[in-house]
Write an enzyme that holds these catalytic residues in place. Structure first.
Site, PDB file in Angstrom:
ATOM      1  N   SER A 191       0.858  -1.184   0.000  1.00 19.84           N
ATOM      2  CA  SER A 191       0.000   0.000   0.000  1.00 19.84           C
ATOM      3  C   SER A 191       0.889   1.227   0.000  1.00 19.84           C
ATOM      4  O   SER A 191       2.117   1.127   0.107  1.00 19.84           O
ATOM      5  CB  SER A 191      -0.894   0.009   1.242  1.00 19.84           C
ATOM      6  OG  SER A 191      -0.107   0.273   2.391  1.00 19.84           O
ATOM      7  N   LYS A 192       0.226   2.370  -0.094  1.00 18.21           N
ATOM      8  CA  LYS A 192       0.961   3.613  -0.044  1.00 18.21           C
ATOM      9  C   LYS A 192       1.684   3.726   1.311  1.00 18.21           C
ATOM     10  O   LYS A 192       2.834   4.143   1.377  1.00 18.21           O
ATOM     11  CB  LYS A 192      -0.040   4.764  -0.206  1.00 18.21           C
ATOM     12  CG  LYS A 192       0.600   6.081  -0.469  1.00 18.21           C
ATOM     13  CD  LYS A 192      -0.464   7.138  -0.672  1.00 18.21           C
ATOM     14  CE  LYS A 192       0.185   8.510  -0.618  1.00 18.21           C
ATOM     15  NZ  LYS A 192      -0.791   9.574  -0.715  1.00 18.21           N
ATOM     16  N   GLN A 193       0.981   3.310   2.368  1.00 20.21           N
ATOM     17  CA  GLN A 193       1.550   3.413   3.717  1.00 20.21           C
ATOM     18  C   GLN A 193       2.807   2.556   3.864  1.00 20.21           C
ATOM     19  O   GLN A 193       3.728   2.923   4.572  1.00 20.21           O
ATOM     20  CB  GLN A 193       0.523   2.973   4.781  1.00 20.21           C
ATOM     21  CG  GLN A 193      -0.621   3.949   5.034  1.00 20.21           C
ATOM     22  CD  GLN A 193      -1.613   3.992   3.873  1.00 20.21           C
ATOM     23  OE1 GLN A 193      -1.853   2.984   3.223  1.00 20.21           O
ATOM     24  NE2 GLN A 193      -2.163   5.155   3.594  1.00 20.21           N
TER      25      GLN A 193
END
Ligand code: GLU
Length: 275
Positions: free
Chosen positions: A226-228
């Site tokens: 994910s972006k995180q």
């Protein structure tokens, strides 16, 4: 059988990564294998999280991989009226109520503190949907039977946030119904959102789509891409390798060299336990 309608519903918070390619390819192949339509919907309902231009970049990436969608791309940011109408219906049914609890006060499983009326007058309120103390389940095409007791596991959940933004749970249900989606194919991280969505479908009188949750792609540390977790964007020029890797991840047969990969994927697409 009615026509199959699948969809890919990315949140435009950044470029697509390998995990998003897996979800996009699975929903595309699953729809195309049954002669169905495949739609793309930008889930930009949580506007503060969206990144300008990410929607166009996502669409360009899909084109680069040869994943062509049907019709116009739907944007959730333009769907406020439909969500408001759905919320009004929930209110009329007595299924939604205003809640002045902060996120911290509400806790993990909301105990229904504001069911009899928002406790603190003058504070911005969220709107929650009542859940019942019963099992809500569905038969996932890959994961099998999945059941939750919404009262025990989730509690009354937010459909309109106190900051005025509609929640994903409501938006996704209203849009899937409006677009006539028959088959939801997405990552297994959303498995435990599905009973909430079924609750909303039943309240709003929408048909229940079939569900197929594909395994989540993780990085070396076991975290969901994910972006995180700083998943890298899909690099240009690696389409063939990435598609092959995505098909392998989805448990599909290895395509011989030189075949047209997407055509092969559609011809051979199969869904089995665990995929
Ligand atoms: N927008 C969601 C996401 O990017 C997917 C929602 C769905 O497929 O229902 O995680």
């Amino acid at each position: 059988m009615n026509e199959v309608v699948g969809r890919f519903a990315p949140s435009p918070t950044g470029p697509l990564h390998f995990g998003s390619l897996v979800a996009a390819l699975a929903s595309w192949a699953d729809a195309r294998a049954r002669g169905g339509r495949w739609l793309v919907r930008m889930e930009d309902v949580d506007e503060p999280r969206c990144v300008a231009g990410a929607d166009r970049e996502i669409l360009r990436t899909l084109e680069r991989f040869g994943l062509r969608w049907d019709g116009e791309v739907m944007y959730q940011s333009a769907r406020g009226a439909a969500y408001r109408e759905a919320l009004e219906r929930l209110k009329e049914l007595g299924a939604a109520y205003a809640c002045s609890c902060s996120r911290k006060e509400a806790g993990e499983v909301y105990a229904g503190t504001c069911r009899a009326g928002a406790r603190e007058a003058g504070k911005p309120v969220a709107w929650r949907v009542r859940v019942e103390d019963v099992e809500v389940g569905f038969d996932d095409r890959v994961c099998g039977r999945f059941t939750q007791n919404l009262a025990r596991d989730v509690g009354d959940f937010v459909v309109l946030r106190a900051d005025g933004l509609f929640a994903y749970q409501l938006a996704v249900v209203v849009d899937d119904a409006a677009q006539g989606v028959t088959d939801v194919v997405r990552g297994a991280d959303l498995l435990d959102s599905t009973p909430r969505q079924i609750r909303l479908q039943r309240l709003l009188g929408y048909p229940e789509p079939r569900y197929l949750h594909v395994p989540v792609v993780t990085n070396a540390a076991g975290e969901k891409l994910s972006k995180q977790t700083l998943a890298p964007a899909l690099a240009e020029g690696r389409e063939e390798e990435d598609l092959r890797a995505a098909l392998r991840f989805l448990g599909q047969p290895e395509a011989p060299r030189g075949v047209e990969l997407l055509r092969w994927a559609v011809e051979k697409w199969r869904v089995s336990d665990g995929l």
